[in-house]
Design a protein around this motif. Structure first.
Motif, PDB file in Angstrom:
ATOM      1  N   ILE A 126       0.734  -1.335  -0.129  1.00 30.91           N
ATOM      2  CA  ILE A 126      -0.060  -0.042   0.158  1.00 30.91           C
ATOM      3  C   ILE A 126       0.892   1.230   0.124  1.00 30.91           C
ATOM      4  N   ASN A 127       0.631   2.263  -1.121  1.00 26.08           N
ATOM      5  CA  ASN A 127       1.532   3.240  -0.899  1.00 26.08           C
ATOM      6  C   ASN A 127       0.795   4.408  -0.149  1.00 26.08           C
ATOM      7  N   ALA A 128       1.161   4.222   1.189  1.00 25.30           N
ATOM      8  CA  ALA A 128       0.931   5.093   2.220  1.00 25.30           C
ATOM      9  C   ALA A 128       1.516   4.792   3.362  1.00 25.30           C
ATOM     10  N   THR A 129       1.798   5.496   4.689  1.00 23.80           N
ATOM     11  CA  THR A 129       2.346   5.115   5.606  1.00 23.80           C
ATOM     12  C   THR A 129       1.856   4.282   6.600  1.00 23.80           C
ATOM     13  N   PRO A 130       2.567   3.469   7.539  1.00 20.22           N
ATOM     14  CA  PRO A 130       1.793   2.698   8.435  1.00 20.22           C
ATOM     15  C   PRO A 130       0.483   3.359   9.246  1.00 20.22           C
ATOM     16  N   THR A 131       0.895   4.656   9.495  1.00 24.07           N
ATOM     17  CA  THR A 131      -0.011   5.232  10.380  1.00 24.07           C
ATOM     18  C   THR A 131      -1.170   5.369   9.769  1.00 24.07           C
TER      19      THR A 131
ATOM     20  N   ALA B 283      -4.139  -9.180  20.644  1.00 22.74           N
ATOM     21  CA  ALA B 283      -3.077  -8.323  20.381  1.00 22.74           C
ATOM     22  C   ALA B 283      -3.251  -7.087  19.652  1.00 22.74           C
ATOM     23  N   ILE B 284      -2.837  -5.927  20.324  1.00 21.87           N
ATOM     24  CA  ILE B 284      -2.875  -4.896  19.532  1.00 21.87           C
ATOM     25  C   ILE B 284      -1.472  -4.071  20.007  1.00 21.87           C
ATOM     26  N   GLU B 285      -0.799  -3.660  18.731  1.00 19.64           N
ATOM     27  CA  GLU B 285       0.351  -2.623  18.740  1.00 19.64           C
ATOM     28  C   GLU B 285       0.309  -1.580  17.798  1.00 19.64           C
ATOM     29  N   GLN B 286       0.183  -0.429  18.123  1.00 22.95           N
ATOM     30  CA  GLN B 286      -0.048   0.714  17.454  1.00 22.95           C
ATOM     31  C   GLN B 286       0.858   0.796  16.164  1.00 22.95           C
ATOM     32  N   ASP B 287       0.002   0.918  15.086  1.00 19.67           N
ATOM     33  CA  ASP B 287       0.920   0.825  13.466  1.00 19.67           C
ATOM     34  C   ASP B 287       1.400  -0.497  13.231  1.00 19.67           C
ATOM     35  N   ARG B 288       1.170  -1.571  13.883  1.00 22.04           N
ATOM     36  CA  ARG B 288       1.930  -2.720  13.873  1.00 22.04           C
ATOM     37  C   ARG B 288       1.077  -4.025  13.571  1.00 22.04           C
ATOM     38  N   CYS B 289       0.352  -4.283  14.474  1.00 18.61           N
ATOM     39  CA  CYS B 289      -0.434  -5.369  14.514  1.00 18.61           C
ATOM     40  C   CYS B 289      -1.929  -5.417  15.267  1.00 18.61           C
ATOM     41  N   PHE B 290      -2.882  -6.085  14.850  1.00 23.74           N
ATOM     42  CA  PHE B 290      -4.141  -6.201  15.393  1.00 23.74           C
ATOM     43  C   PHE B 290      -4.645  -7.697  15.338  1.00 23.74           C
ATOM     44  N   GLU B 291      -4.846  -8.548  16.440  1.00 26.50           N
ATOM     45  CA  GLU B 291      -5.227  -9.822  16.164  1.00 26.50           C
ATOM     46  C   GLU B 291      -6.398 -10.194  17.192  1.00 26.50           C
TER      47      GLU B 291
ATOM     48  N   ARG C 183      -5.156 -12.238  11.915  1.00 24.47           N
ATOM     49  CA  ARG C 183      -4.130 -11.340  12.337  1.00 24.47           C
ATOM     50  C   ARG C 183      -4.010 -10.243  11.351  1.00 24.47           C
ATOM     51  N   PHE C 184      -3.707  -9.037  11.588  1.00 26.06           N
ATOM     52  CA  PHE C 184      -3.449  -7.894  10.433  1.00 26.06           C
ATOM     53  C   PHE C 184      -2.172  -7.558  10.928  1.00 26.06           C
ATOM     54  N   GLU C 185      -1.065  -7.389   9.998  1.00 23.53           N
ATOM     55  CA  GLU C 185       0.103  -6.721  10.548  1.00 23.53           C
ATOM     56  C   GLU C 185       0.596  -5.757   9.432  1.00 23.53           C
ATOM     57  N   ILE C 186       1.119  -4.728   9.947  1.00 26.77           N
ATOM     58  CA  ILE C 186       1.513  -3.573   9.175  1.00 26.77           C
ATOM     59  C   ILE C 186       3.030  -3.539   9.194  1.00 26.77           C
ATOM     60  N   GLU C 187       3.774  -3.252   7.966  1.00 24.56           N
ATOM     61  CA  GLU C 187       5.304  -3.380   8.044  1.00 24.56           C
ATOM     62  C   GLU C 187       5.739  -2.213   7.216  1.00 24.56           C
TER      63      GLU C 187
ATOM     64  N   HIS D  23      -2.542  -9.974   5.997  1.00 24.00           N
ATOM     65  CA  HIS D  23      -3.620 -10.536   6.589  1.00 24.00           C
ATOM     66  C   HIS D  23      -3.541 -12.126   6.607  1.00 24.00           C
ATOM     67  N   SER D  24      -3.688 -12.606   7.735  1.00 20.64           N
ATOM     68  CA  SER D  24      -3.451 -14.028   7.988  1.00 20.64           C
ATOM     69  C   SER D  24      -4.625 -14.577   8.952  1.00 20.64           C
ATOM     70  N   GLU D  25      -4.588 -15.899   8.808  1.00 19.50           N
ATOM     71  CA  GLU D  25      -5.546 -16.538   9.939  1.00 19.50           C
ATOM     72  C   GLU D  25      -4.954 -18.139   9.944  1.00 19.50           C
ATOM     73  N   LYS D  26      -4.720 -18.535  11.436  1.00 14.32           N
ATOM     74  CA  LYS D  26      -4.374 -19.804  11.836  1.00 14.32           C
ATOM     75  C   LYS D  26      -5.670 -20.310  12.187  1.00 14.32           C
ATOM     76  N   PHE D  27      -6.236 -21.706  11.528  1.00 13.56           N
ATOM     77  CA  PHE D  27      -7.337 -22.163  11.958  1.00 13.56           C
ATOM     78  C   PHE D  27      -6.897 -23.762  12.533  1.00 13.56           C
ATOM     79  N   SER D  28      -7.344 -23.891  13.781  1.00  7.32           N
ATOM     80  CA  SER D  28      -7.540 -25.189  14.359  1.00  7.32           C
ATOM     81  C   SER D  28      -8.785 -25.769  14.717  1.00  7.32           C
ATOM     82  N   GLY D  29      -8.842 -27.164  15.155  1.00  4.94           N
ATOM     83  CA  GLY D  29     -10.045 -27.658  15.448  1.00  4.94           C
ATOM     84  C   GLY D  29     -10.374 -28.888  14.618  1.00  4.94           C
ATOM     85  N   VAL D  30     -11.194 -29.652  15.051  1.00  6.47           N
ATOM     86  CA  VAL D  30     -11.754 -30.869  14.348  1.00  6.47           C
ATOM     87  C   VAL D  30     -12.590 -30.399  13.132  1.00  6.47           C
ATOM     88  N   LEU D  31     -12.899 -29.493  12.826  1.00  4.69           N
ATOM     89  CA  LEU D  31     -13.892 -29.414  11.666  1.00  4.69           C
ATOM     90  C   LEU D  31     -12.739 -28.641  10.359  1.00  4.69           C
TER      91      LEU D  31
END
Length: 155
Positions: A10-15, A67-75, A91-95, A105-113
């Motif tokens: 994305i052509n914009a700042t992490p903020t 988790a939440i860290e300003q301008d970096r991650c939200f989960e 999870r959303f991460e910004i670098e 933009h990622s997700e880890k899934f677990s469980g019997v289904l």
């Protein structure tokens, strides 16, 4: 366990990207996948999240912010039914990059289904992630252009 991982430049700042990501009130205006989030973006709080995958049925979840860290991650972590049936760590991460921001933009899934839902995750859910990523990029970059034009006129 299954993991989905998508990213976009994305052509914009992490903020600027962070500001749009955490502006839940505007999600219905631009987000084709996560069409609504209600709640407080602070660790331990419960959210109400409405997902509308492009090729599937919509669903509403009540995940907890982990988790939440300003301008970096939200989960958040959510579950379908009870723990161990179908759980997701979204999870959303910004670098910062030399050209702006890498949005992960990622997700880890677990469980019997998970084995039963793997094809749906690979197709509809992944498409939803990618649609959201692109919509976020377009919205943030359009806002950046407007800001730049305003600054040129004012400055």
């Amino acid at each position: 366990m299954k993991k989905l991982h998508t990213e976009i430049e994305i052509n914009a700042t992490p903020t600027v990207v962070w500001g749009m990501l955490l502006d839940f009130a505007t999600y219905p205006e631009w987000n084709p996948f996560i069409v609504a989030i209600d709640g407080d973006a602070s660790v331990g709080s419960k959210l109400r999240v409405r997902l509308e995958p492009p090729e599937g049925r919509g669903a509403t979840f009540r995940p907890s912010v982990t988790a939440i860290e300003q301008d970096r991650c939200f989960e958040w972590v959510g579950k379908l039914g009870f723990k161990g049936l179908f759980d997701g760590r979204h999870r959303f991460e910004i670098e910062a990059t030399s050209r702006g921001t890498r949005f992960i933009h990622s997700e880890k899934f677990s469980g019997v289904l998970v084995p039963l839902l793997a094809r749906v995750l690979d197709k509809g859910t992944r498409a939803g992630f990618e649609a959201m990523n692109l919509a976020l990029k377009e919205r943030v970059e359009a806002a950046q252009v407007e800001r730049d034009q305003w600054e040129r006129k004012s400055g």
